[in-house]
Design an enzyme around this catalytic site. Structure first.
Site, mmCIF file in Angstrom:
data_model
loop_
_atom_site.group_PDB
_atom_site.id
_atom_site.type_symbol
_atom_site.label_atom_id
_atom_site.label_comp_id
_atom_site.label_asym_id
_atom_site.label_seq_id
_atom_site.Cartn_x
_atom_site.Cartn_y
_atom_site.Cartn_z
ATOM 1 N N GLY A 115 5.367 22.702 121.069
ATOM 2 C CA GLY A 115 6.410 23.478 121.725
ATOM 3 C C GLY A 115 6.411 24.920 121.233
ATOM 4 O O GLY A 115 5.379 25.486 120.859
ATOM 5 N N SER A 116 7.593 25.509 121.179
ATOM 6 C CA SER A 116 7.702 26.932 120.830
ATOM 7 C C SER A 116 7.381 27.234 119.380
ATOM 8 O O SER A 116 7.248 28.411 119.008
ATOM 9 C CB SER A 116 9.105 27.442 121.167
ATOM 10 O OG SER A 116 9.308 27.449 122.572
ATOM 11 N N THR A 117 7.252 26.211 118.518
ATOM 12 C CA THR A 117 6.837 26.485 117.137
ATOM 13 C C THR A 117 5.399 26.997 117.085
ATOM 14 O O THR A 117 4.941 27.484 116.049
ATOM 15 C CB THR A 117 6.957 25.224 116.254
ATOM 16 O OG1 THR A 117 6.114 24.194 116.783
ATOM 17 C CG2 THR A 117 8.399 24.728 116.215
ATOM 18 N N TYR A 118 4.700 26.909 118.214
ATOM 19 C CA TYR A 118 3.322 27.409 118.320
ATOM 20 C C TYR A 118 3.289 28.928 118.495
ATOM 21 O O TYR A 118 2.272 29.577 118.230
ATOM 22 C CB TYR A 118 2.664 26.736 119.523
ATOM 23 C CG TYR A 118 1.157 26.746 119.563
ATOM 24 C CD1 TYR A 118 0.394 26.286 118.497
ATOM 25 C CD2 TYR A 118 0.476 27.181 120.701
ATOM 26 C CE1 TYR A 118 -0.982 26.260 118.555
ATOM 27 C CE2 TYR A 118 -0.904 27.157 120.778
ATOM 28 C CZ TYR A 118 -1.632 26.697 119.698
ATOM 29 O OH TYR A 118 -2.999 26.664 119.761
#
EC number: 3.4.16.4
Length: 689
Positions: A326-329
């Site tokens: 998800g957005s932790t990427y």
């Protein structure tokens, strides 16, 4: 008329008979003498050995299995002795009748019979097999009085493994179980075969399996004189067994318990690392299982409950569970842009809540437009549009090549078995993955979703934690490890396991500073600001929401319309304190929704415990377990109270033996010595400017 005998002829025949008889006797004596010479001279050594073996027997002495301790010397796995009732099938005429008779003396349950049947199928007929374990003194006395009735049945004292914390950290510690046929075949002919004489159990999972050689010890032998009936008369000589080494883990069992408690009944994983060494501080996979179930042979009902559960409690999610990040990427995508020169931190994108490519519209979560965003704001406010366009500019192969050194989609090399690689897509990966030519082709539109951590991306929380630790440690990479050192049980000598050489990924310091400032901004003014309000330290982090199922282009996500196992995962990556990180972590709560609302609160409590010595209040713990928490509520408890929360099981185990106490003290010395080590750093020119 009287017949006259020929006396001379008779004498001649008599003499001939005498000579033949003498020759026969001499030949017979010659044979006896030759045989005697052969046996006494040529076969003397062999026959003497056989005679001695008939008089004596060599009995293996099974070594005590080594202890497993946490980084503070708390015992996580120990041993205790108990009596077992054992049968040797080859010495029993009617097995079923014997078992029925034994059941009138000691309690033998149906599950005991089923386990015995399974063990018999897996074992050789002449092996001694337990029909009942952990007999009471009263049961031992009752059988001893009737033993003469049961040839082939004996009471034996055996060591049993004990996991005092039950389900706590079970995926890390693992368990031991009876050696199966495949394991016997693997041992046969190996150098370790002799060392497993008399041993029935072997490590099956986690540290118990990966450090089996150190934990098992060295088997000893007793040479005993036996009677004609095969019973021991006296001991002739002994070569004592050497106990297995004490193994000390890097995890803090108090922190481990805190995290597992915060998950409650939910599924997920958390890995926390020391970014300066790679030591694993917490390694959580939920739900867990009780390893004590396997020590005595797990019953069918318990096995079915574990194996068939939809929650998969036997799956080590931290090591083997793969998820889209998800957005932790996004922080890693931003670092790729800076290092490759594709974008500067000041580059601006207009975020109007959607981005169109090739006739396909890629939307932002919640359809919220953020307006003009630079790199800082794109990370802080989690702009999808910014990273859609960045992914398109970089291309799938450039993204892949940058992420490989970070360990994403790669084997990290952690020191327990079973790690999976996950998926870090590239054009080559897709060609190898599919057989159909149309499926092998990489389409430009597939790259877009990679920018926000979706698409084919699938990583473990261990990989995400390692990548986070690299950012926190200024681009210096360490191999994660769970075992810090071992201690010899005889000499008490401590063996520190060497740290692997650290690798410098060659990131420009100014680029690392840009990303770390943005991650701090997330906790101060971004998506996790409410969670970290009032924290006594600065931390950096990034929230993420990872899709469990694909949502159509024209559909909107509505968790209420989805089954629980189809809802989005909540993800968070973080490090603290921001100026000198001592802990980096990645956490996922399956099907729990928003990362800021469910995963980030867990990270906040972890940091509070590690940096401030604070433990959540009861009301705060309840709120976290239900996913209803932001900043802590109530009065936090102190670290001293946490020790009491461990309910004394580990303390009881640690205090049950002076030897264990000394081992725990030595373990503290390991931690102190390791803290002073400075691992070498090597440069890796993996990402040239």
């Amino acid at each position: 008329m009287t017949e006259l005998r020929n006396v001379d002829a008779d004498l001649s025949r008599f003499r001939t008979r005498i000579v033949v008889a003498i020759l026969v006797v001499l030949f017979a004596f010659g044979l006896v003498t030759a045989r005697l010479i052969y046996l006494q001279v040529y076969r003397h050594a062999d026959l003497a050995e056989q005679a001695e073996s008939n008089r004596t027997a060599v009995v293996p002495i099974v070594p005590n299995r080594g202890l497993i301790l946490d980084r503070n010397g708390i015992v996580l796995a120990s041993n205790y002795s108990a009596y077992t009732l054992e049968l040797t099938p080859s010495k029993i005429a009617n097995l079923d009748e014997t078992i029925a008779e034994l059941a009138t003396i000691v309690a033998i349950e149906p599950r005991d019979k089923r386990r015995f049947k399974r063990l018999r199928e897996e074992s050789r007929n002449f092996e001694s097999l337990p029909i009942r374990t952990k007999l009471t003194d009263e049961e031992v006395a009752r059988f001893a009085a009737q033993r003469f009735r049961f040839p082939g049945v004996d009471i034996k004292a055996r060591l049993f493994r004990n996991y005092p914390y039950g389900e706590l950290a079970s995926h890390v510690i693992g368990y031991i179980g009876r050696i199966n046929q495949n394991e016997k075949e693997a041992l046969a002919g190996s150098e370790e075969e002799g060392n497993y004489r008399g041993t029935d159990y072997i490590g099956k999972l986690g540290v118990e399996q990966s450090f089996e050689k150190q934990l098992h010890g060295t088997t000893g032998v007793d040479q005993v004189e036996t009677s004609a009936g095969g019973r021991a008369v006296r001991k002739l000589s002994t070569n004592p067994a050497t106990p297995g080494d004490t193994v000390m883990l890097s995890i803090d069992i108090r922190l481990q318990k805190l995290v597992e408690d915060m998950f409650g009944e939910r599924r997920g994983a958390l890995v926390a690392l020391d970014p300066k060494t790679g030591d694993v501080l917490a390694f959580v996979s939920k739900p867990t299982f009780d390893p004590n179930l396997f020590v005595d042979g797990i019953d069918v009902e318990s096995w079915q409950a574990l194996n068939e559960s939809i929650d998969k409690p036997l799956l080590n999610r931290a090591l083997r569970g793969t998820y889209p990040p998800g957005s932790t990427y996004k922080p890693f995508m931003a670092m790729a842009a800076l290092q490759t020169g594709k974008r500067s931190a000041s580059f601006v994108v207009n975020d109007n809540a959607s981005w169109t490519f090739g006739g396909h519209t890629f939307r932002s979560h919640g359809d919220i437009a953020l307006g003009t965003v630079d790199m800082y704001k794109a990370i802080v406010k989690s702009s999808n549009v910014y990273f859609y366009s960045l992914a398109n500019e970089l291309g799938v192969d450039a993204i892949h090549d940058f992420m490989v050194p970070l360990g994403l989609g790669q084997i990290t090399g952690i020191d327990i078995n079973g790690e999976v690689r996950g998926v870090l897509p590239s054009q080559e990966w897709k060609r190898n993955r599919y057989k159909n030519a149309a499926q092998q082709r990489w389409y430009p539109g597939e790259t877009i979703s990679l920018g926000i951590g979706q698409g084919y991306n699938a990583f473990t929380m261990l990989q995400m934690a390692q990548a986070t630790a690299i950012l926190a440690n200024n681009g210096i990479k360490h191999t994660p490890r769970l075992v810090m050192g071992t201690q010899d049980p005889v000499s008490r000598a401590i063996h520190l396991l060497p740290l692997t050489a650290a690798v410098d990924l060659g990131y420009k310091p100014e680029n690392v500073d840009i990303i770390r400032r943005a991650l701090v901004g997330v906790t101060q003014e971004g998506t996790s600001a409410r969670v970290f309000a009032g924290a006594g330290y600065l931390s950096g982090g990034k929230t993420g929401t990872a899709q469990a199922v694909t949502i159509g282009q024209k559909e909107k996500y509505n968790s209420a319309k989805l089954d629980e196992h189809q809802r989005d995962h909540a993800v968070y990556m973080a490090f603290a304190p921001a100026n000198d990180p001592k802990i980096a972590l990645a956490v996922i709560v399956e099907n729990a929704g928003w990362g800021a609302g469910v995963a980030a609160p867990i990270a906040r409590r972890v940091f509070d415990y590690m940096l401030l010595g604070q433990y959540p209040s009861e009301e705060d713990m309840a709120a976290v377990q239900k996913g209803l928490a932001a900043a802590p509520i109530g009065t936090p408890r102190t670290a001293a109270e946490v020790t009491a929360l461990l309910d004394g099981r580990g303390k009881a185990a640690a205090g049950s033996s002076a030897a264990i106490g000394r081992a725990a003290a030595k373990s503290l010395a390991i931690a102190q010595a390791l803290a002073k080590l400075k691992p070498p750093v090597t440069a890796q020119d993996a990402n040239p400017d």
